[in-house]
Design a protein around this motif. Structure first.
Motif, mmCIF file in Angstrom:
data_model
loop_
_atom_site.group_PDB
_atom_site.id
_atom_site.type_symbol
_atom_site.label_atom_id
_atom_site.label_comp_id
_atom_site.label_asym_id
_atom_site.label_seq_id
_atom_site.Cartn_x
_atom_site.Cartn_y
_atom_site.Cartn_z
ATOM 1 N N CYS A 1 14.322 21.298 -2.859
ATOM 2 C CA CYS A 1 13.715 20.441 -1.837
ATOM 3 C C CYS A 1 12.834 19.400 -2.523
ATOM 4 O O CYS A 1 12.742 19.344 -3.751
ATOM 5 N N THR A 2 12.184 18.577 -1.711
ATOM 6 C CA THR A 2 11.344 17.485 -2.204
ATOM 7 C C THR A 2 9.908 17.715 -1.763
ATOM 8 O O THR A 2 9.656 18.124 -0.629
ATOM 9 N N LEU A 3 8.987 17.447 -2.670
ATOM 10 C CA LEU A 3 7.562 17.514 -2.358
ATOM 11 C C LEU A 3 7.023 16.095 -2.289
ATOM 12 O O LEU A 3 7.079 15.348 -3.266
ATOM 13 N N LEU A 4 6.505 15.707 -1.109
ATOM 14 C CA LEU A 4 5.867 14.407 -0.956
ATOM 15 C C LEU A 4 4.410 14.523 -1.390
ATOM 16 O O LEU A 4 3.691 15.409 -0.924
ATOM 17 N N VAL A 5 3.983 13.630 -2.278
ATOM 18 C CA VAL A 5 2.659 13.720 -2.897
ATOM 19 C C VAL A 5 1.885 12.441 -2.614
ATOM 20 O O VAL A 5 2.377 11.337 -2.873
ATOM 21 N N PHE A 6 0.663 12.585 -2.115
ATOM 22 C CA PHE A 6 -0.258 11.477 -1.897
ATOM 23 C C PHE A 6 -1.460 11.700 -2.810
ATOM 24 O O PHE A 6 -2.171 12.700 -2.661
ATOM 25 N N VAL A 7 -1.707 10.799 -3.762
ATOM 26 C CA VAL A 7 -2.771 10.949 -4.751
ATOM 27 C C VAL A 7 -3.696 9.740 -4.665
ATOM 28 O O VAL A 7 -3.232 8.591 -4.717
ATOM 29 N N ASP A 8 -4.987 9.981 -4.560
ATOM 30 C CA ASP A 8 -5.954 8.895 -4.565
ATOM 31 C C ASP A 8 -6.129 8.379 -5.986
ATOM 32 O O ASP A 8 -6.358 9.161 -6.920
ATOM 33 N N ASP A 9 -6.027 7.072 -6.163
ATOM 34 C CA ASP A 9 -6.062 6.485 -7.505
ATOM 35 C C ASP A 9 -7.449 6.557 -8.125
ATOM 36 O O ASP A 9 -7.579 6.692 -9.342
ATOM 37 N N ALA B 1 4.844 12.581 7.191
ATOM 38 C CA ALA B 1 3.786 12.849 6.219
ATOM 39 C C ALA B 1 2.687 11.796 6.297
ATOM 40 O O ALA B 1 1.490 12.116 6.228
ATOM 41 N N THR B 2 3.065 10.533 6.452
ATOM 42 C CA THR B 2 2.060 9.466 6.529
ATOM 43 C C THR B 2 1.232 9.587 7.793
ATOM 44 O O THR B 2 0.017 9.347 7.790
ATOM 45 N N ARG B 3 1.868 9.983 8.877
ATOM 46 C CA ARG B 3 1.122 10.159 10.123
ATOM 47 C C ARG B 3 0.088 11.273 9.988
ATOM 48 O O ARG B 3 -1.057 11.129 10.427
ATOM 49 N N VAL B 4 0.472 12.369 9.354
ATOM 50 C CA VAL B 4 -0.481 13.463 9.124
ATOM 51 C C VAL B 4 -1.627 12.990 8.243
ATOM 52 O O VAL B 4 -2.802 13.311 8.479
ATOM 53 N N TYR B 5 -1.300 12.203 7.211
ATOM 54 C CA TYR B 5 -2.339 11.670 6.314
ATOM 55 C C TYR B 5 -3.318 10.785 7.077
ATOM 56 O O TYR B 5 -4.543 10.914 6.926
ATOM 57 N N LEU B 6 -2.805 9.859 7.890
ATOM 58 C CA LEU B 6 -3.674 8.931 8.607
ATOM 59 C C LEU B 6 -4.573 9.653 9.603
ATOM 60 O O LEU B 6 -5.740 9.287 9.777
ATOM 61 N N GLU B 7 -4.041 10.666 10.253
ATOM 62 C CA GLU B 7 -4.857 11.413 11.206
ATOM 63 C C GLU B 7 -5.947 12.219 10.505
ATOM 64 O O GLU B 7 -7.007 12.470 11.075
ATOM 65 N N ALA B 8 -5.699 12.606 9.256
ATOM 66 C CA ALA B 8 -6.681 13.410 8.527
ATOM 67 C C ALA B 8 -7.725 12.552 7.822
ATOM 68 O O ALA B 8 -8.916 12.897 7.808
ATOM 69 N N TRP B 9 -7.324 11.410 7.235
ATOM 70 C CA TRP B 9 -8.221 10.637 6.389
ATOM 71 C C TRP B 9 -8.535 9.244 6.916
ATOM 72 O O TRP B 9 -9.559 8.668 6.561
ATOM 73 N N GLY B 10 -7.649 8.676 7.736
ATOM 74 C CA GLY B 10 -7.806 7.300 8.144
ATOM 75 C C GLY B 10 -6.858 6.395 7.373
ATOM 76 O O GLY B 10 -5.983 6.858 6.631
ATOM 77 N N LYS B 11 -7.025 5.092 7.526
ATOM 78 C CA LYS B 11 -6.115 4.115 6.928
ATOM 79 C C LYS B 11 -6.639 3.644 5.568
ATOM 80 O O LYS B 11 -7.736 3.086 5.482
ATOM 81 N N PRO B 12 -5.889 3.845 4.501
ATOM 82 C CA PRO B 12 -6.305 3.298 3.192
ATOM 83 C C PRO B 12 -6.043 1.799 3.143
ATOM 84 O O PRO B 12 -5.369 1.226 3.999
#
Length: 329
Positions: free
Chosen positions: A154-162, A184-195
């Protein structure tokens, strides 16, 4: 070298070419210790200045039984673990507290680890980090046998803060597709907000790569969704340019695979349930403090309708995919 320097100073002191005060300054010793060494030199000669600990084991040396036990456990259960991770597991699961450098020397001596000097040197100069959290978030998918032979590839989607190297979001998906990035992006935005911006490769999800695509605005469905939310998407020209997430892949393929193995995880649902605790432990160990403490994530507003940004585009993308499939048939 230290013993030879002492010999020269004590010889001059014995022949009265130096005073005890001057000899003490040269040796970095008090007057009483200087006379103690002078007495040993006069009775035993130069051999008396040799350290009595030479050839003997260190007073802080670990017992041989402990070394044999630790290496036996590593060979049996952690044969592909690095010294740092192996030391953590020995402490957490087996009650054996060892320093990672001690364990590193033991594993190198036994052929269980390769010294850093024997590895290939870095070729690319790392790019400087951004200053603030949320200023740039690197995203990528990594296809791998995460569950080894216990489950599907399977594939792991990874979001890393630079700015910090912190794992912001992880998610196991079946493949690196537009639908999976939408979710995945929707979950990220709901948790952290918009980068401010996402930094990705030139995958077809993020950029139109078809040479014959002469119509449209040149944006993918994912790009349009981010544009509607006022989030920039930057596509890197090489894998080295997004080195933060690439190095995170390497670490995850090492540590996460072994954590999944120890937990007996064999499915995507079980893996996603384990990821939050793994991310908390990973960030506590490896995340760096940002140069600027300001968080540039922007909160979602009432006009930032995620349903409009993502949901309708999923229906449009699916409809387009079915149309293309129908045309081929």
């Amino acid at each position: 070298d230290k013993e030879l320097a002492r010999l020269e100073v004590l010889r001059d002191l014995d022949q009265r070419r130096l005073t005890p005060v001057a000899a003490g300054r040269l040796l970095g010793l008090e007057r009483r210790q200087v006379f103690r060494l002078l007495k040993v030199y006069r009775t035993e000669g130069a051999a008396g200045l040799i350290s009595k600990r030479r050839g003997r084991p260190s007073n802080r040396c670990q017992p041989a039984e402990l070394r044999a036990t630790a290496l036996a456990i590593i060979r049996e259960r952690y044969w592909d673990f690095g010294p740092t991770l192996a030391a953590e597991k020995l402490s957490e699961l087996h009650g054996i507290a060892l320093g990672r450098e001690t364990l590193r020397h033991w594993m190198i001596a036994e052929g269980l680890w390769v010294d850093r000097k024997q590895r290939l040197k870095r070729v690319h100069q790392p790019r400087s980090r951004r200053e603030c959290v949320g200023e740039l978030v690197q995203i990528d998918g990594c296809e791998h046998w995460w569950f080894e032979d216990r489950g599907p590839q399977c594939t792991l989607l990874v979001f890393v803060d630079d700015a910090t190297g912190r794992l912001m979001h992880l998610q196991f998906v079946e493949s690196e597709s537009t639908f999976s990035y939408f979710h995945a992006t929707r979950v990220y935005l709901e948790a952290w907000g918009k980068p401010i911006a996402f930094y990705s490769d030139k995958h077809g999800v993020f950029r139109v790569n078809h040479e014959g695509a002469i119509g449209g605005d040149g944006m993918t469905q994912f790009g349009r969704a981010l544009d509607a939310l006022n989030i920039e998407i930057i596509c890197a020209n090489s894998s080295q340019a997004k080195g933060r997430v690439e190095r995170a892949h390497k670490t995850l393929q090492d540590r996460l695979v072994k954590e999944l193995r120890l937990a007996g995880v064999s499915s995507l649902a079980e893996g996603n349930a384990l990821l939050p605790s793994f991310m908390a432990d990973y960030n506590a160990r490896f995340a760096k403090p940002p140069a600027n403490g300001k968080d540039l994530h922007r909160p979602l507003r009432e006009n930032d309708n995620l349903e409009d940004a993502f949901a309708w585009k999923e229906e449009r993308t699916l409809s387009r995919a079915l149309t293309l499939q129908y045309d081929k048939v």
